[in-house]
Design an enzyme around this catalytic site. Structure first.
Site, PDB file in Angstrom:
ATOM      1  N   SER A 283       0.846  -1.194   0.000  1.00  0.00           N
ATOM      2  CA  SER A 283       0.000   0.000   0.000  1.00  0.00           C
ATOM      3  C   SER A 283       0.878   1.240   0.000  1.00  0.00           C
ATOM      4  CB  SER A 283      -0.859  -0.029   1.267  1.00  0.00           C
ATOM      5  OG  SER A 283      -1.378   1.244   1.529  1.00  0.00           O
TER       6      SER A 283
ATOM      7  N   TYR B 232      -2.213  -0.127  10.408  1.00  0.00           N
ATOM      8  CA  TYR B 232      -2.208  -0.637   9.032  1.00  0.00           C
ATOM      9  C   TYR B 232      -0.892  -0.262   8.343  1.00  0.00           C
ATOM     10  CZ  TYR B 232      -3.497  -1.085   4.114  1.00  0.00           C
ATOM     11  OH  TYR B 232      -3.526  -1.429   2.781  1.00  0.00           O
TER      12      TYR B 232
HETATM   13  N1  LIG Z   1      -8.642  -1.313  -1.676  1.00  0.00           N
HETATM   14  C1  LIG Z   1      -7.604  -0.498  -1.685  1.00  0.00           C
HETATM   15  O1  LIG Z   1      -7.698   0.669  -2.092  1.00  0.00           O
HETATM   16  C2  LIG Z   1      -6.257  -0.978  -1.191  1.00  0.00           C
HETATM   17  C3  LIG Z   1      -5.210  -0.058  -1.168  1.00  0.00           C
HETATM   18  C4  LIG Z   1      -3.956  -0.486  -0.760  1.00  0.00           C
HETATM   19  C5  LIG Z   1      -3.752  -1.799  -0.409  1.00  0.00           C
HETATM   20  N2  LIG Z   1      -4.779  -2.682  -0.425  1.00  0.00           N
HETATM   21  C6  LIG Z   1      -4.511  -4.069  -0.018  1.00  0.00           C
HETATM   22  O2  LIG Z   1      -5.093  -4.990  -0.926  1.00  0.00           O
HETATM   23  C7  LIG Z   1      -5.417  -6.186  -0.236  1.00  0.00           C
HETATM   24  C8  LIG Z   1      -6.852  -6.575  -0.551  1.00  0.00           C
HETATM   25  O3  LIG Z   1      -7.714  -5.544  -0.116  1.00  0.00           O
HETATM   26  P1  LIG Z   1      -9.180  -5.333  -0.685  1.00  0.00           P
HETATM   27  O4  LIG Z   1      -9.354  -3.875  -0.853  1.00  0.00           O
HETATM   28  O5  LIG Z   1      -9.443  -6.244  -1.822  1.00  0.00           O
HETATM   29  O6  LIG Z   1     -10.037  -5.786   0.594  1.00  0.00           O
HETATM   30  P2  LIG Z   1     -11.410  -6.603   0.727  1.00  0.00           P
HETATM   31  O7  LIG Z   1     -12.317  -6.312  -0.394  1.00  0.00           O
HETATM   32  O8  LIG Z   1     -11.871  -6.359   2.108  1.00  0.00           O
HETATM   33  O9  LIG Z   1     -10.924  -8.113   0.626  1.00  0.00           O
HETATM   34  C9  LIG Z   1     -10.077  -8.638   1.625  1.00  0.00           C
HETATM   35  C10 LIG Z   1      -9.865 -10.123   1.418  1.00  0.00           C
HETATM   36  O10 LIG Z   1      -9.031 -10.587   2.501  1.00  0.00           O
HETATM   37  C11 LIG Z   1      -9.668 -11.685   3.108  1.00  0.00           C
HETATM   38  N3  LIG Z   1      -9.330 -11.783   4.527  1.00  0.00           N
HETATM   39  C12 LIG Z   1      -9.529 -10.868   5.524  1.00  0.00           C
HETATM   40  N4  LIG Z   1      -9.126 -11.374   6.700  1.00  0.00           N
HETATM   41  C13 LIG Z   1      -8.661 -12.621   6.443  1.00  0.00           C
HETATM   42  C14 LIG Z   1      -8.113 -13.653   7.240  1.00  0.00           C
HETATM   43  N5  LIG Z   1      -7.974 -13.528   8.576  1.00  0.00           N
HETATM   44  N6  LIG Z   1      -7.726 -14.810   6.657  1.00  0.00           N
HETATM   45  C15 LIG Z   1      -7.873 -14.974   5.307  1.00  0.00           C
HETATM   46  N7  LIG Z   1      -8.386 -14.041   4.496  1.00  0.00           N
HETATM   47  C16 LIG Z   1      -8.784 -12.886   5.069  1.00  0.00           C
HETATM   48  C17 LIG Z   1     -11.166 -11.515   2.879  1.00  0.00           C
HETATM   49  O11 LIG Z   1     -11.817 -12.766   2.826  1.00  0.00           O
HETATM   50  P3  LIG Z   1     -12.700 -13.423   4.013  1.00  0.00           P
HETATM   51  O12 LIG Z   1     -13.527 -12.344   4.605  1.00  0.00           O
HETATM   52  O13 LIG Z   1     -13.468 -14.494   3.270  1.00  0.00           O
HETATM   53  O14 LIG Z   1     -11.704 -14.029   4.949  1.00  0.00           O
HETATM   54  C18 LIG Z   1     -11.152 -10.912   1.464  1.00  0.00           C
HETATM   55  O15 LIG Z   1     -11.125 -11.929   0.502  1.00  0.00           O
HETATM   56  C19 LIG Z   1      -5.145  -5.933   1.244  1.00  0.00           C
HETATM   57  O16 LIG Z   1      -3.897  -6.464   1.600  1.00  0.00           O
HETATM   58  C20 LIG Z   1      -5.109  -4.417   1.332  1.00  0.00           C
HETATM   59  O17 LIG Z   1      -4.307  -3.942   2.381  1.00  0.00           O
HETATM   60  C21 LIG Z   1      -6.033  -2.312  -0.804  1.00  0.00           C
END
Ligand SMILES: NC(=O)c1ccc[n+]([C@@H]2O[C@H](COP(=O)([O-])OP(=O)(O)OC[C@H]3O[C@@H](n4cnc5c(N)ncnc54)[C@H](OP(=O)(O)O)[C@@H]3O)[C@@H](O)[C@H]2O)c1
Length: 267
Positions: free
Chosen positions: A141, A154
């Site tokens: 990130s 975070y």
């Molecule tokens: N969205 C953004 O703008 C953004 C920006 C920078 C970085 N990121 C990074 O991108 C990655 C994905 O984020 P996203 O935006 O796609 O989030 P999201 O839509 O909330 O998806 C998160 C995923 O992680 C899984 N997860 C959460 N806790 C977990 C656990 N304890 N064990 C296994 N799986 C788990 C969830 O599945 P379950 O609920 O089924 O477990 C879900 O599939 C993260 O690492 C985040 O920090 C996102």
């Protein structure tokens, strides 16, 4: 078919960015292991991949539990005989200012974002070393250096993940393993939208912020992030390790002039 027959595990691929990575990897010919805690969401992603002609399995895994992580990686090798790629994508990003963070807030972010990625990498590395090849991609990130005012834990978790990336890249390269980092800008994923709504905002609010925040003029998509992962997981990148691919549209969170000072009032 840039990932033809490669076996790739994507953590946190039941929704959001991880689901897009899993689908794009499968479309590029990989055998993909979809994982996460939610069986219903995982099976939905799995069905979409299979319907599109891809080869995938779902293995339920809570990355904050080391036994569950071992089951994921061992289950992958049992199913497909090897593991070529691991995308450490599972992550949580609650917004709480430093003065309000509780012990349990702190622990849950660190357990998922840091401990989870660490033990996924450890379990995968054991097999990758035997194979003398493997590619690990850590999803990072823009917040990793300092972070916004409501993301101290975070940001620290992503800082630790960045260090892990460099550690693996440096110390496992001679064993045939590569490790790289993809910086995500701003994706309106399931998690991001849930968070936005929980703060009383909607997509229209985010779209209003867009011209200020995002030099490229649009939010990134899961597919934008997935294409960087495909490159790093593929044989096109066999000499690429320890690198950072920024898929951010030029986004710099520190450039957004919306610091909510009220959330920083001391206790
Ligand atoms: N969205 C953004 O703008 C953004 C920006 C920078 C970085 N990121 C990074 O991108 C990655 C994905 O984020 P996203 O935006 O796609 O989030 P999201 O839509 O909330 O998806 C998160 C995923 O992680 C899984 N997860 C959460 N806790 C977990 C656990 N304890 N064990 C296994 N799986 C788990 C969830 O599945 P379950 O609920 O089924 O477990 C879900 O599939 C993260 O690492 C985040 O920090 C996102």
């Amino acid at each position: 078919m840039r990932l033809q027959d490669k076996v790739i595990v994507v953590t946190g691929s039941t929704k959001g960015i991880g689901a897009a990575i899993a689908k794009v990897c499968a479309a590029e010919g990989a055998k993909v292991v979809v994982s996460g805690r939610s069986k219903a969401d995982g099976e939905c992603v799995l069905a979409q991949i299979v319907q599109a002609g891809g080869d995938a399995r779902f293995i339920q895994c809570d990355v904050s539990n080391v036994d569950s992580v071992r089951t994921l990686i061992e289950g992958t090798v049992q199913a497909y005989g090897r593991i070529d790629g691991l995308v450490n994508n599972a992550g949580v990003f609650p917004r709480v200012s430093l003065l309000d963070v509780t012990e349990s807030d702190y622990e849950s972010v660190m357990e998922i974002n840091v401990k989870g990625a660490f033990f996924c990498a450890q379990s995968a590395l054991r097999y990758m070393i035997e194979q003398h090849c493997g590619s690990i991609v850590n999803i990072g990130s823009t917040h990793w250096r300092m972070g916004g005012p409501t993301q101290p834990v975070y940001s620290m978790s992503k800082g630790a993940l960045h260090t892990l990336t460099q550690h693996i890249a440096q110390h496992f390269c001679r064993k045939g393993i590569r490790c790289n980092w993809v910086t995500v800008g701003w994706v309106l994923s399931d998690g991001e939208m849930d968070l936005t709504r929980s703060e009383g905002h909607n997509e229209a609010y985010l779209q209003k912020m867009l011209p200020m925040a995002m030099p490229s003029g649009r939010f990134q998509t899961g597919e934008d992030i997935a294409m960087a992962c495909v490159y790093l997981l593929s044989d096109e990148a066999t000499q690429v390790t320890g690198t950072d691919i920024e898929v951010t549209g030029g986004f710099k969170p520190e450039a957004i002039p919306t610091i909510d000072l009220s959330s920083l009032q001391g206790k």
